[in-house]
Design a protein around this motif. Structure first.
Motif, PDB file in Angstrom:
ATOM      1  N   ILE A  81       3.612  -0.531  -2.734  1.00 31.37           N
ATOM      2  CA  ILE A  81       5.009  -0.367  -2.297  1.00 31.37           C
ATOM      3  C   ILE A  81       5.143  -0.650  -0.799  1.00 31.37           C
ATOM      4  CG2 ILE A  81       6.880   1.309  -2.008  1.00 31.37           C
ATOM      5  CD1 ILE A  81       5.868   2.662  -4.588  1.00 31.37           C
ATOM      6  N   ILE A  82       4.186  -0.151  -0.019  1.00 31.58           N
ATOM      7  CA  ILE A  82       4.208  -0.414   1.427  1.00 31.58           C
ATOM      8  C   ILE A  82       4.068  -1.911   1.697  1.00 31.58           C
ATOM      9  CG2 ILE A  82       2.975  -0.034   3.596  1.00 31.58           C
ATOM     10  CD1 ILE A  82       2.183   2.739   2.498  1.00 31.58           C
TER      11      ILE A  82
ATOM     12  N   PHE B 117       9.676  -8.311   4.442  1.00 25.14           N
ATOM     13  CA  PHE B 117      10.075  -8.568   5.831  1.00 25.14           C
ATOM     14  C   PHE B 117       9.485  -9.893   6.312  1.00 25.14           C
ATOM     15  CE2 PHE B 117       8.808  -8.387  10.312  1.00 25.14           C
ATOM     16  CZ  PHE B 117      10.059  -8.262  10.914  1.00 25.14           C
ATOM     17  N   CYS B 118       8.220 -10.144   5.995  1.00 16.27           N
ATOM     18  CA  CYS B 118       7.579 -11.399   6.400  1.00 16.27           C
ATOM     19  C   CYS B 118       8.292 -12.600   5.808  1.00 16.27           C
ATOM     20  CB  CYS B 118       6.111 -11.405   5.965  1.00 16.27           C
ATOM     21  SG  CYS B 118       5.051 -10.255   6.858  1.00 16.27           S
ATOM     22  N   TYR B 119       8.695 -12.483   4.529  1.00 17.42           N
ATOM     23  CA  TYR B 119       9.365 -13.621   3.882  1.00 17.42           C
ATOM     24  C   TYR B 119      10.730 -13.879   4.514  1.00 17.42           C
ATOM     25  CZ  TYR B 119      11.036 -16.782   0.271  1.00 17.42           C
ATOM     26  OH  TYR B 119      11.513 -17.896  -0.394  1.00 17.42           O
TER      27      TYR B 119
ATOM     28  N   ARG C 213       6.436 -14.739  -5.874  1.00 11.10           N
ATOM     29  CA  ARG C 213       5.585 -14.282  -6.960  1.00 11.10           C
ATOM     30  C   ARG C 213       4.742 -13.081  -6.516  1.00 11.10           C
ATOM     31  NH1 ARG C 213       4.857 -15.267 -12.594  1.00 11.10           N
ATOM     32  NH2 ARG C 213       3.318 -13.649 -12.997  1.00 11.10           N
ATOM     33  N   LEU C 214       4.244 -13.115  -5.280  1.00  9.18           N
ATOM     34  CA  LEU C 214       3.471 -11.993  -4.739  1.00  9.18           C
ATOM     35  C   LEU C 214       4.320 -10.733  -4.686  1.00  9.18           C
ATOM     36  CD1 LEU C 214       1.098 -10.679  -3.195  1.00  9.18           C
ATOM     37  CD2 LEU C 214       1.993 -11.750  -1.115  1.00  9.18           C
ATOM     38  N   LEU C 215       5.559 -10.848  -4.236  1.00 10.25           N
ATOM     39  CA  LEU C 215       6.465  -9.698  -4.163  1.00 10.25           C
ATOM     40  C   LEU C 215       6.741  -9.134  -5.547  1.00 10.25           C
ATOM     41  CD1 LEU C 215       9.023 -11.040  -1.520  1.00 10.25           C
ATOM     42  CD2 LEU C 215       7.351  -9.212  -1.182  1.00 10.25           C
ATOM     43  N   ARG C 216       6.968 -10.022  -6.502  1.00  7.86           N
ATOM     44  CA  ARG C 216       7.242  -9.571  -7.874  1.00  7.86           C
ATOM     45  C   ARG C 216       6.054  -8.789  -8.440  1.00  7.86           C
ATOM     46  NH1 ARG C 216       5.355 -10.883 -12.569  1.00  7.86           N
ATOM     47  NH2 ARG C 216       6.584 -10.725 -14.489  1.00  7.86           N
ATOM     48  N   ASP C 217       4.841  -9.322  -8.227  1.00 11.75           N
ATOM     49  CA  ASP C 217       3.654  -8.690  -8.795  1.00 11.75           C
ATOM     50  C   ASP C 217       3.321  -7.358  -8.131  1.00 11.75           C
ATOM     51  OD1 ASP C 217       3.371 -10.735 -10.580  1.00 11.75           O
ATOM     52  OD2 ASP C 217       1.829 -11.800  -9.457  1.00 11.75           O
ATOM     53  N   LEU C 218       3.773  -7.148  -6.889  1.00  9.58           N
ATOM     54  CA  LEU C 218       3.510  -5.884  -6.203  1.00  9.58           C
ATOM     55  C   LEU C 218       4.277  -4.719  -6.824  1.00  9.58           C
ATOM     56  CD1 LEU C 218       3.425  -7.004  -2.450  1.00  9.58           C
ATOM     57  CD2 LEU C 218       1.535  -6.005  -3.740  1.00  9.58           C
ATOM     58  N   ILE C 219       5.406  -5.003  -7.466  1.00  2.00           N
ATOM     59  CA  ILE C 219       6.216  -3.924  -8.048  1.00  2.00           C
ATOM     60  C   ILE C 219       6.270  -3.992  -9.568  1.00  2.00           C
ATOM     61  CG2 ILE C 219       7.641  -3.615  -6.001  1.00  2.00           C
ATOM     62  CD1 ILE C 219       9.786  -5.316  -7.337  1.00  2.00           C
ATOM     63  N   ALA C 220       5.771  -5.079 -10.154  1.00  2.00           N
ATOM     64  CA  ALA C 220       5.840  -5.236 -11.618  1.00  2.00           C
ATOM     65  C   ALA C 220       4.638  -4.572 -12.280  1.00  2.00           C
ATOM     66  CB  ALA C 220       5.891  -6.707 -11.979  1.00  2.00           C
TER      67      ALA C 220
ATOM     68  N   MET D 120       4.901 -17.671   9.214  1.00  2.00           N
ATOM     69  CA  MET D 120       5.755 -16.704   9.906  1.00  2.00           C
ATOM     70  C   MET D 120       5.630 -16.841  11.421  1.00  2.00           C
ATOM     71  SD  MET D 120       5.800 -12.537   9.567  1.00  2.00           S
ATOM     72  CE  MET D 120       4.135 -12.377  10.225  1.00  2.00           C
ATOM     73  N   MET D 121       4.430 -17.172  11.901  1.00  2.00           N
ATOM     74  CA  MET D 121       4.199 -17.273  13.336  1.00  2.00           C
ATOM     75  C   MET D 121       4.668 -18.597  13.919  1.00  2.00           C
ATOM     76  SD  MET D 121       3.026 -14.381  14.185  1.00  2.00           S
ATOM     77  CE  MET D 121       2.602 -14.777  15.869  1.00  2.00           C
ATOM     78  N   ASN D 122       4.718 -19.657  13.115  1.00  2.00           N
ATOM     79  CA  ASN D 122       5.085 -20.979  13.637  1.00  2.00           C
ATOM     80  C   ASN D 122       6.409 -20.992  14.397  1.00  2.00           C
ATOM     81  OD1 ASN D 122       2.738 -21.969  12.626  1.00  2.00           O
ATOM     82  ND2 ASN D 122       3.645 -23.218  11.022  1.00  2.00           N
ATOM     83  N   PRO D 123       7.499 -20.419  13.846  1.00  2.00           N
ATOM     84  CA  PRO D 123       8.757 -20.423  14.612  1.00  2.00           C
ATOM     85  C   PRO D 123       8.639 -19.708  15.949  1.00  2.00           C
ATOM     86  CG  PRO D 123       9.170 -19.874  12.309  1.00  2.00           C
ATOM     87  CD  PRO D 123       7.686 -19.850  12.498  1.00  2.00           C
TER      88      PRO D 123
END
Length: 309
Positions: A23-24, A31-33, A78-85, A279-282
């Motif tokens: 969850i964390i 936030f990163c996305y 997909r990573l976000l979905r799998d973290l809560i699914a 995330m760091m590139n910009p």
């Protein structure tokens, strides 16, 4: 090799097993996305809507921002979905699609970074011929070559995996369909496929990285003949590019050069080039770049003025 495939879906084990940690991490990666999405969108629109689009360096940066956004969009949702699914299944066809898309888009990114290094090399080492050598036509040719080479790299990876038999366990120890994680599930001798992965991905990434390092050594050597102001400006621009190159290439090398039986954390390394680098590139390209900061202020202040007018 005859493909005796009994597996119709895979289970992605993901990064963590503890629910509280998941969850964390969901909040952190969400936030990163958002940071990746808005950061790269801001850079893309700023360059397209300003005079910077006429400069080769920013023309390449515009394409890099677009690729960063596209690449992370094949992985992070997909990573976000799998973290809560509760169920982390991914079909065989979806897995192969993700494998191809991730290698295709990351390959394009890699060769865009090479094009940006070429641009800086010509700008610093051959400044009088810069506009002739790095014209828009040559920039488009380099981008087209990046797409073509990346496509054949990705299609070779996918065809190799599709031809292999999966007839046993379907638990992928990763958060994406990565080729090295999939090879651990193949029910046949994988020595040749592992060598092909090292050759097609690992050695290509390593060779490209060494070429980039050599180009920047040449650039630093040629800067000794420039004025202090010119050296400072060139070093500031090159430093941004070097940071992006290191963030992208070093984790890739650490992932794909070692043999599959080596003790390593592929999932940890892959976080750098799938999430952290985009995330760091910009931030890297804006905080250290006065031209970008001025263009962002002009473009976005003008848009806000039109909205509230």
């Amino acid at each position: 090799m005859e493909n005796q495939n009994n597996v119709t879906e895979f289970v992605l084990l993901g990064l963590f097993k503890t629910q509280e940690v998941k969850i964390i991490c969901f909040v952190i990666f969400l936030f990163c996305y958002f940071a990746i999405f808005f950061g790269n969108i801001i850079i893309f629109i700023t360059i397209v809507c300003s005079h910077l689009i006429q400069q080769p360096m920013y023309y390449f940066l515009c394409h890099l921002s677009y690729m960063d956004l596209a690449y992370t969009s094949t992985v992070v949702p997909r990573l976000l979905r799998d973290l809560i699914a509760k169920q982390k299944y991914i079909s065989y066809n979806s897995c192969m699609t993700q494998l191809f898309t991730a290698h295709f888009l990351s390959g394009i990114e890699m060769f865009i970074l090479v094009s940006m290094a070429f641009d800086r090399y010509v700008a610093i080492c051959k400044p009088l011929h810069y506009m002739i050598i790095v014209n828009r036509q040559r920039c488009n040719i380099m981008l087209l070559m990046a797409w073509i080479v990346a496509f054949w790299h990705a299609i070779a990876q996918m065809i190799m995996v599709i031809r292999l038999p999966f007839c046993g366990p379907n638990l992928v120890d990763h958060y994406i369909c990565d080729v090295k994680a999939l090879l651990k599930l193949v029910c046949t001798d994988t020595r040749i496929p592992n060598i092909l992965v090292i050759a097609n991905t690992g050695m290509v990434v390593l060779a490209t990285f060494l070429v980039l390092v050599a180009s920047y050594i040449v650039i630093l050597y040629n800067l000794r003949n420039h004025s202090s102001d010119a050296r400072h400006k060139a070093l500031s621009t090159c430093a941004s590019h070097v940071m992006v190159v290191v963030l992208f290439f070093v984790p890739c090398i650490a992932t794909y050069i070692p043999p599959p039986n080596a003790s390593q954390n592929d999932k940890g390394f892959s976080m750098f080039y799938t999430v952290i680098a985009p995330m760091m590139n910009p931030l890297i390209y804006t905080l250290r770049n006065t031209e970008m900061k001025n263009a962002i202020q002009k473009v976005w202040l003008a848009k806000l003025f039109l909205v509230f007018k």
